[in-house]
Design a protein around this motif. Structure first.
Motif, PDB file in Angstrom:
ATOM      1  N   LEU A  43       0.803  -1.232   0.000  1.00  0.00           N
ATOM      2  CA  LEU A  43       0.000   0.000   0.000  1.00  0.00           C
ATOM      3  C   LEU A  43       0.835   1.281   0.000  1.00  0.00           C
ATOM      4  CD1 LEU A  43      -3.024  -0.994   2.290  1.00  0.00           C
ATOM      5  CD2 LEU A  43      -3.091  -0.468  -0.162  1.00  0.00           C
ATOM      6  N   PRO A  44       1.940   1.370   0.766  1.00  0.00           N
ATOM      7  CA  PRO A  44       2.719   2.615   0.716  1.00  0.00           C
ATOM      8  C   PRO A  44       3.253   2.930  -0.681  1.00  0.00           C
ATOM      9  CG  PRO A  44       3.356   1.294   2.616  1.00  0.00           C
ATOM     10  CD  PRO A  44       2.467   0.432   1.771  1.00  0.00           C
ATOM     11  N   HIS A  45       3.418   1.910  -1.523  1.00  0.00           N
ATOM     12  CA  HIS A  45       3.962   2.129  -2.870  1.00  0.00           C
ATOM     13  C   HIS A  45       2.860   2.364  -3.918  1.00  0.00           C
ATOM     14  CE1 HIS A  45       7.624   1.058  -0.892  1.00  0.00           C
ATOM     15  NE2 HIS A  45       7.146  -0.126  -0.568  1.00  0.00           N
ATOM     16  N   LEU A  46       1.597   2.243  -3.483  1.00  0.00           N
ATOM     17  CA  LEU A  46       0.449   2.539  -4.349  1.00  0.00           C
ATOM     18  C   LEU A  46      -0.221   3.858  -3.965  1.00  0.00           C
ATOM     19  CD1 LEU A  46      -1.326  -0.968  -4.339  1.00  0.00           C
ATOM     20  CD2 LEU A  46       0.315  -0.107  -6.024  1.00  0.00           C
ATOM     21  N   ARG A  47      -0.120   4.200  -2.707  1.00  0.00           N
ATOM     22  CA  ARG A  47      -0.891   5.328  -2.143  1.00  0.00           C
ATOM     23  C   ARG A  47      -0.645   6.634  -2.903  1.00  0.00           C
ATOM     24  NH1 ARG A  47       0.241   4.287   2.955  1.00  0.00           N
ATOM     25  NH2 ARG A  47      -1.668   3.096   3.282  1.00  0.00           N
ATOM     26  N   ASP A  48      -1.727   7.346  -3.204  1.00  0.00           N
ATOM     27  CA  ASP A  48      -1.684   8.677  -3.836  1.00  0.00           C
ATOM     28  C   ASP A  48      -1.181   8.643  -5.277  1.00  0.00           C
ATOM     29  OD1 ASP A  48      -2.652   9.864  -1.509  1.00  0.00           O
ATOM     30  OD2 ASP A  48      -0.636  10.108  -0.680  1.00  0.00           O
ATOM     31  N   ARG A  49      -1.130   7.454  -5.882  1.00  0.00           N
ATOM     32  CA  ARG A  49      -0.680   7.354  -7.272  1.00  0.00           C
ATOM     33  C   ARG A  49      -1.817   6.778  -8.131  1.00  0.00           C
ATOM     34  NH1 ARG A  49       5.036   7.713  -7.465  1.00  0.00           N
ATOM     35  NH2 ARG A  49       5.922   7.733  -5.354  1.00  0.00           N
ATOM     36  N   PRO A  50      -2.244   7.485  -9.187  1.00  0.00           N
ATOM     37  CA  PRO A  50      -3.262   6.929 -10.074  1.00  0.00           C
ATOM     38  C   PRO A  50      -2.862   5.509 -10.489  1.00  0.00           C
ATOM     39  CG  PRO A  50      -2.801   9.197 -10.678  1.00  0.00           C
ATOM     40  CD  PRO A  50      -1.796   8.829  -9.619  1.00  0.00           C
ATOM     41  N   LEU A  51      -3.823   4.585 -10.380  1.00  0.00           N
ATOM     42  CA  LEU A  51      -3.503   3.162 -10.519  1.00  0.00           C
ATOM     43  C   LEU A  51      -4.176   2.528 -11.734  1.00  0.00           C
ATOM     44  CD1 LEU A  51      -2.178   0.635  -9.146  1.00  0.00           C
ATOM     45  CD2 LEU A  51      -4.380   0.303  -7.989  1.00  0.00           C
ATOM     46  N   ARG A 108     -10.451  -9.368  -9.437  1.00  0.00           N
ATOM     47  CA  ARG A 108      -9.383 -10.143 -10.096  1.00  0.00           C
ATOM     48  C   ARG A 108      -8.338  -9.211 -10.720  1.00  0.00           C
ATOM     49  NH1 ARG A 108     -12.383 -15.438 -10.944  1.00  0.00           N
ATOM     50  NH2 ARG A 108     -10.499 -16.322 -11.841  1.00  0.00           N
ATOM     51  N   ALA A 109      -8.017  -8.153  -9.981  1.00  0.00           N
ATOM     52  CA  ALA A 109      -6.885  -7.299 -10.370  1.00  0.00           C
ATOM     53  C   ALA A 109      -5.630  -8.015  -9.872  1.00  0.00           C
ATOM     54  CB  ALA A 109      -7.013  -5.925  -9.729  1.00  0.00           C
ATOM     55  N   VAL A 110      -4.851  -8.531 -10.831  1.00  0.00           N
ATOM     56  CA  VAL A 110      -3.666  -9.318 -10.471  1.00  0.00           C
ATOM     57  C   VAL A 110      -2.434  -8.423 -10.419  1.00  0.00           C
ATOM     58  CG1 VAL A 110      -2.191 -11.266 -11.137  1.00  0.00           C
ATOM     59  CG2 VAL A 110      -4.672 -11.399 -11.484  1.00  0.00           C
ATOM     60  N   GLU A 111      -2.309  -7.529 -11.413  1.00  0.00           N
ATOM     61  CA  GLU A 111      -1.124  -6.672 -11.485  1.00  0.00           C
ATOM     62  C   GLU A 111      -1.491  -5.232 -11.138  1.00  0.00           C
ATOM     63  OE1 GLU A 111       1.046  -6.947 -15.128  1.00  0.00           O
ATOM     64  OE2 GLU A 111       1.208  -9.126 -15.059  1.00  0.00           O
ATOM     65  N   PHE A 112      -0.607  -4.564 -10.381  1.00  0.00           N
ATOM     66  CA  PHE A 112      -0.834  -3.194  -9.929  1.00  0.00           C
ATOM     67  C   PHE A 112       0.251  -2.289 -10.514  1.00  0.00           C
ATOM     68  CE2 PHE A 112      -3.261  -5.854  -7.264  1.00  0.00           C
ATOM     69  CZ  PHE A 112      -4.292  -5.101  -6.732  1.00  0.00           C
ATOM     70  N   HIS A 113      -0.173  -1.352 -11.366  1.00  0.00           N
ATOM     71  CA  HIS A 113       0.751  -0.472 -12.088  1.00  0.00           C
ATOM     72  C   HIS A 113       0.481   0.991 -11.718  1.00  0.00           C
ATOM     73  CE1 HIS A 113       2.143  -3.541 -15.165  1.00  0.00           C
ATOM     74  NE2 HIS A 113       1.097  -4.160 -14.646  1.00  0.00           N
ATOM     75  N   PRO A 114       1.107   1.499 -10.647  1.00  0.00           N
ATOM     76  CA  PRO A 114       0.914   2.906 -10.280  1.00  0.00           C
ATOM     77  C   PRO A 114       1.749   3.836 -11.158  1.00  0.00           C
ATOM     78  CG  PRO A 114       2.431   1.857  -8.752  1.00  0.00           C
ATOM     79  CD  PRO A 114       1.986   0.787  -9.714  1.00  0.00           C
ATOM     80  N   THR A 115       1.351   5.095 -11.209  1.00  0.00           N
ATOM     81  CA  THR A 115       2.144   6.102 -11.938  1.00  0.00           C
ATOM     82  C   THR A 115       3.405   6.425 -11.131  1.00  0.00           C
ATOM     83  OG1 THR A 115       0.929   7.879 -10.857  1.00  0.00           O
ATOM     84  CG2 THR A 115       0.143   7.192 -13.039  1.00  0.00           C
TER      85      THR A 115
END
Length: 319
Positions: A43-51, A108-115
């Motif tokens: 979560l800290p590496h996803l937070r506040d980043r359009p996903l 079923r979101a397997v991959e998470f690609h944040p900006t």
């Protein structure tokens, strides 16, 4: 979506015993359990980043989802970003809490690609990234060797980076940059570093954007800049065995393989801490000479587009 088999943190979870995808060797339950187990790490590496997420539905090919579907609950945090290419506003998820992560897992979101930039300023990425992509069939060692070239180029430029497996067949090198570096300058510095690294061993690595021009070498991809996304640390990948993108100390990079890190093995490895946060150096200022050099190097995609058109004209003339 079927009837809820379990409710976790207020999220109804469905079809948990279905295979995640063909050849996954894992169920949807395995995905949900994994993401929940590593939530304090990812979560800290996803937070506040359009996903953007890669989803996979039974009987359908995987697809990249940027725009949240109409049925998304109101409580999912989101941000609107204008997409120049499609001339519309895209509603991106902002995944900063367990409930949102579980909802995405149930989709079923397997991959998470944040900006690479946060919503605080989408024009200024927080990291410079080089993506090392070995040719089809090449061993992982070739990506490692190219990553070590990048590390040498960084050292010579006075910079320090952290490295992780992509979870697929490559390696990602991340360099945190001080606030205020524009996307254009960051992209320029990325191009310069890629070229410097490739020059250290032209038999091993290349910056050729057009696949047929790479000659079986590792591609040092400098295009992960600006509005680009990169798969997050700890994100699963849509590959057999469901490997995850995982941080590795530089010293042990030559002795690992991507399959060492999967949805089954990773939770234990991060139980006591966040190796990606630990490995990440402090933010650094981009050297002026690196940025200036980069601005003299053509943008790979643009260059490739012009080259493609030139080759098409040549073929037509010859034909």
């Amino acid at each position: 979506m079927g009837e809820a088999e379990e409710t976790r943190n207020g999220v109804a979870l469905t079809n948990l015993n279905q295979p995640l995808f063909d050849g996954a060797g894992a169920t949807k339950r395995d995905l949900v359990n994994y993401l929940d187990a590593v939530r304090d790490r990812i979560l800290p590496h996803l937070r506040d980043r359009p996903l953007s997420v890669m989803r996979v539905r039974p009987g359908q090919p995987p697809f990249m989802q940027k725009n949240l579907p109409k049925y998304t609950p109101d409580w999912i945090p989101r941000t609107g970003v204008w997409a120049e290419a499609s001339h519309r506003e895209i509603s991106y998820a902002l995944c900063g809490d367990r409930r949102t992560l579980l909802w995405l897992a149930n989709q079923r979101a397997v991959e998470f690609h944040p900006t690479l930039a946060t919503v605080a300023d989408l024009r200024c990425p927080t990291h410079l990234v080089l993506d090392l992509d070995p040719p089809e069939g090449a061993p992982f060692e070739s990506a490692v060797a190219a990553a070590l070239l990048v590390r040498q180029a960084l050292t010579e430029a006075g910079l320090v980076g952290a490295v992780k497996t992509s979870g697929a067949k490559g390696v990602h090198v991340f360099v945190p940059v001080t606030a205020g570096a524009t996307a254009e300058d960051l992209a320029a510095a990325t191009r310069a570093l890629a070229l410097r690294a490739a020059r250290l061993d032209p038999d091993l690595a290349t910056t050729a954007f057009i696949r047929e021009d790479r000659g079986g070498k590792v591609f040092i991809d400098s295009t992960r800049a600006g509005g680009a996304t990169v798969v997050a640390a700890y994100s699963p990948r849509l590959r057999p065995g469901v490997p995850v993108s995982f941080p590795v100390p530089w010293a042990t990079l030559p002795s690992v393989t991507p399959s060492d890190f999967t949805v089954r093995t990773a939770p234990e490895l991060v139980a006591s801490g966040d190796p990606w946060a630990d490995a990440m150096p402090t933010a650094q200022r981009l050297p002026d000479d690196l940025v200036a050099e980069g601005h003299t190097i053509p943008v790979a995609r643009v260059q490739a587009m012009h080259e493609g058109k030139r080759r098409a004209r040549a073929r037509r003339a010859a034909g």
